[in-house]
Design an enzyme around this catalytic site. Structure first.
Site, short mmCIF file in Angstrom:
data_model
loop_
_atom_site.label_atom_id
_atom_site.label_comp_id
_atom_site.label_asym_id
_atom_site.label_seq_id
_atom_site.Cartn_x
_atom_site.Cartn_y
_atom_site.Cartn_z
N LEU A 164 -65.20 35.84 -13.91
CA LEU A 164 -66.28 36.44 -13.13
C LEU A 164 -66.20 36.13 -11.63
O LEU A 164 -67.20 36.22 -10.93
CB LEU A 164 -67.66 36.06 -13.70
CG LEU A 164 -67.93 36.54 -15.14
CD1 LEU A 164 -69.33 36.14 -15.59
CD2 LEU A 164 -67.76 38.06 -15.26
N ASP A 216 -61.11 31.04 -17.64
CA ASP A 216 -59.97 31.40 -16.81
C ASP A 216 -58.69 31.43 -17.66
O ASP A 216 -58.48 30.56 -18.50
CB ASP A 216 -59.83 30.34 -15.71
CG ASP A 216 -58.96 30.83 -14.58
OD1 ASP A 216 -59.51 31.07 -13.48
OD2 ASP A 216 -57.74 30.99 -14.78
N PHE A 241 -55.62 42.15 -17.65
CA PHE A 241 -56.00 42.64 -16.32
C PHE A 241 -56.22 41.48 -15.34
O PHE A 241 -56.14 41.70 -14.13
CB PHE A 241 -57.33 43.42 -16.39
CG PHE A 241 -57.26 44.73 -17.12
CD1 PHE A 241 -56.80 45.87 -16.49
CD2 PHE A 241 -57.65 44.82 -18.45
CE1 PHE A 241 -56.75 47.08 -17.16
CE2 PHE A 241 -57.61 46.02 -19.13
CZ PHE A 241 -57.16 47.16 -18.49
N ALA A 242 -56.61 40.31 -15.87
CA ALA A 242 -57.06 39.22 -14.98
C ALA A 242 -55.99 38.91 -13.94
O ALA A 242 -54.89 38.47 -14.29
CB ALA A 242 -57.36 37.98 -15.82
N TYR A 289 -48.33 40.63 -3.81
CA TYR A 289 -49.04 41.21 -4.96
C TYR A 289 -48.06 41.94 -5.87
O TYR A 289 -47.96 41.67 -7.07
CB TYR A 289 -50.16 42.14 -4.47
CG TYR A 289 -50.75 42.97 -5.59
CD1 TYR A 289 -51.35 42.35 -6.68
CD2 TYR A 289 -50.68 44.37 -5.57
CE1 TYR A 289 -51.86 43.11 -7.73
CE2 TYR A 289 -51.19 45.13 -6.60
CZ TYR A 289 -51.78 44.49 -7.68
OH TYR A 289 -52.28 45.23 -8.71
N LYS A 318 -46.60 40.91 -9.79
CA LYS A 318 -46.69 41.79 -10.96
C LYS A 318 -45.30 42.07 -11.52
O LYS A 318 -45.10 42.11 -12.74
CB LYS A 318 -47.39 43.10 -10.59
CG LYS A 318 -48.88 42.95 -10.34
CD LYS A 318 -49.65 42.71 -11.64
CE LYS A 318 -51.15 42.60 -11.40
NZ LYS A 318 -51.96 42.68 -12.59
N GLY A 366 -47.53 47.31 5.88
CA GLY A 366 -47.09 47.40 4.48
C GLY A 366 -47.47 48.68 3.77
O GLY A 366 -47.16 48.84 2.59
N1 UFG Z 1 -57.12 53.59 4.03
C1 UFG Z 1 -57.68 53.91 5.26
N2 UFG Z 1 -58.84 53.30 5.60
C2 UFG Z 1 -59.47 52.39 4.80
C3 UFG Z 1 -58.90 52.07 3.55
C4 UFG Z 1 -57.71 52.69 3.20
O1 UFG Z 1 -57.14 54.72 6.02
O2 UFG Z 1 -60.53 51.85 5.20
C5 UFG Z 1 -55.88 54.27 3.63
C6 UFG Z 1 -54.74 53.30 3.40
O3 UFG Z 1 -54.04 53.05 4.60
C7 UFG Z 1 -53.91 54.07 2.36
C8 UFG Z 1 -54.95 54.87 1.59
O4 UFG Z 1 -56.11 54.92 2.41
O5 UFG Z 1 -53.06 54.95 3.01
C9 UFG Z 1 -55.31 54.25 0.26
O6 UFG Z 1 -55.63 52.89 0.49
P1 UFG Z 1 -56.29 51.95 -0.62
O7 UFG Z 1 -56.53 50.62 0.03
O8 UFG Z 1 -57.42 52.64 -1.27
O9 UFG Z 1 -55.13 51.84 -1.71
P2 UFG Z 1 -53.62 51.37 -1.53
O10 UFG Z 1 -52.79 52.62 -1.59
O11 UFG Z 1 -53.40 50.48 -0.38
O12 UFG Z 1 -53.47 50.41 -2.79
C10 UFG Z 1 -53.27 50.89 -4.07
C11 UFG Z 1 -53.83 49.88 -5.05
C12 UFG Z 1 -53.06 48.61 -5.00
C13 UFG Z 1 -51.59 48.89 -5.15
C14 UFG Z 1 -51.14 49.87 -4.12
C15 UFG Z 1 -49.70 50.23 -4.28
O13 UFG Z 1 -55.18 49.64 -4.77
O14 UFG Z 1 -53.47 47.76 -6.04
O15 UFG Z 1 -51.89 51.07 -4.25
O16 UFG Z 1 -49.15 50.45 -3.01
F1 UFG Z 1 -50.88 47.75 -4.99
#
Ligand code: UFG
Length: 329
Positions: A33, A50, A72-73, A140, A144, A283
């Site tokens: 949690l 945990d 999932f944890a 991350y 995984k 990234g």
């Molecule tokens: N983005 C924005 N503004 C924000 C938040 C996000 O422009 O405030 C953009 C990000 O740059 C990205 C897109 O929206 O281009 C999606 O971003 P998210 O943070 O929603 O998701 P991510 O693609 O970064 O992450 C997802 C999963 C991760 C996984 C990743 C793989 O949430 O767990 O894809 O690259 F690791």
């Protein structure tokens, strides 16, 4: 027999638990949690603890007849993982190692892993296939992938069979509107856009509009959380039928830019949703789109929410009725 779901009070975990219960599986949830919400889990099946705690694990495996584990944890924020890699090795890699050790001790040999598109790193081509190279660009994704490799060797040594599900961008909420996405703090695009629609934020910050894409913003493959839940249930069926381990991508195979997501959210909510452009987020690959042909062919996976409009509409239904997330439940 019982299915142990670790992290079952989290976003994707809780939707999967709901789906498993709908299909008459017996489920027990283990969740510390720290990020999960007790209100997201039906009464009577949540054990607070945990995955890294061997005594907790022993208690569960000794007291329940566990058939399979859905794991999932984990910590799952790309940015945070770059700041605190050791936290991610601790919770993700050591957590999985302890869990697999307990399974090995108690003779449990079916495992479904919540994995990620971040295992690929910068894609060489899109859509990405499971056999494409995996060179994570953040801790991350690396942790995984380390678990996936641990599973490979556990299969070779102990005959432990696993399905690793590499999700692309999870989004949406349960169609009942009773559970949905609630991260503190929120970092994902769709919930943040909807918080702007609710007036909780002034604008959405677009992280870079100079990518080599049609409108300059990043393209992602958004997949509904209930379709992810369905895939976990099908992975369980796969392990019941087959004596082999497998990796699957989960996505819709269609990419949407950040600006397209905002435009669709404007339509769904009827709100203006102003945006600003700021610097690229370190990234972030320009384009991430899955080929999910393998999951469709081998698991019989058939996503029900294939349009961005319906994905955002279910998320909006949750956020609109729960503006404070689970705090208001
Ligand atoms: N983005 C924005 N503004 C924000 C938040 C996000 O422009 O405030 C953009 C990000 O740059 C990205 C897109 O929206 O281009 C999606 O971003 P998210 O943070 O929603 O998701 P991510 O693609 O970064 O992450 C997802 C999963 C991760 C996984 C990743 C793989 O949430 O767990 O894809 O690259 F690791």
């Amino acid at each position: 027999m019982t299915i142990l779901v670790t992290g079952g009070a989290g976003y994707i975990g809780s939707h999967t638990v709901t789906d498993l219960l709908d299909y008459d599986e017996e489920v027990i949830v283990l969740d510390n949690l720290q990020k999960g919400h007790a209100q997201a889990v039906p009464p009577g099946i949540l054990m607070r603890g945990d995955v890294r705690d061997p005594e907790t694990l022993h208690e569960i495996f000794a007291n329940y007849e566990i058939e399979a584990v859905i794991h999932f944890a984990a910590d799952s924020l790309v940015g945070e993982s770059a700041q605190e890699p050791l936290k991610y090795y601790d919770n993700n890699v050591i957590g999985a190692q302890r869990l697999l050790s307990a399974m090995q001790k108690h003779g449990v040999r079916k495992f479904v892993l919540s994995s990620t598109a971040a295992a690929y790193g910068e894609p060489q081509r899109v859509p990405i296939e499971e056999s494409d190279q995996t060179v994570p660009t953040n801790p991350y994704g690396e942790t995984k992938l380390a678990i996936e490799k641990m599973l490979h060797w556990c299969d070779a040594a102990y005959g432990l069979k696993s399905v690793a599900l590499r999700y692309f961008n999870a989004a949406g909420a349960h169609p009942s509107g009773k559970i949905g996405e609630d991260h503190q703090p929120e970092s994902h695009l769709i919930p943040i856009v909807l918080q702007v629609a609710l007036g909780q934020r002034e604008a959405i910050d677009i992280f870079g509009d100079d990518y080599p894409t049609t409108d300059g913003t990043c393209i992602r493959d958004y997949i509904h959380v209930m379709d992810l839940a369905q895939a976990h249930r099908l992975a369980l069926h796969y392990l019941r039928r087959n004596n082999s381990s497998r990796v699957y991508n989960l996505g819709n195979g269609q990419g949407f830019s950040v600006k397209e997501v905002i435009a669709q959210a404007r339509e769904v909510t009827g709100q203006a949703i102003p945006w600003l452009v700021s610097a690229r987020r370190p990234g972030d690959p320009a384009v991430l789109v899955a080929s999910a042909a393998r999951a469709q062919a081998e698991l019989g996976w058939c996503p029900a929410y294939t349009g961005l409009q319906e994905i955002i509409a279910t998320a909006w239904n949750w956020h609109k009725h729960h503006p404070q997330g689970f705090a208001g439940v």
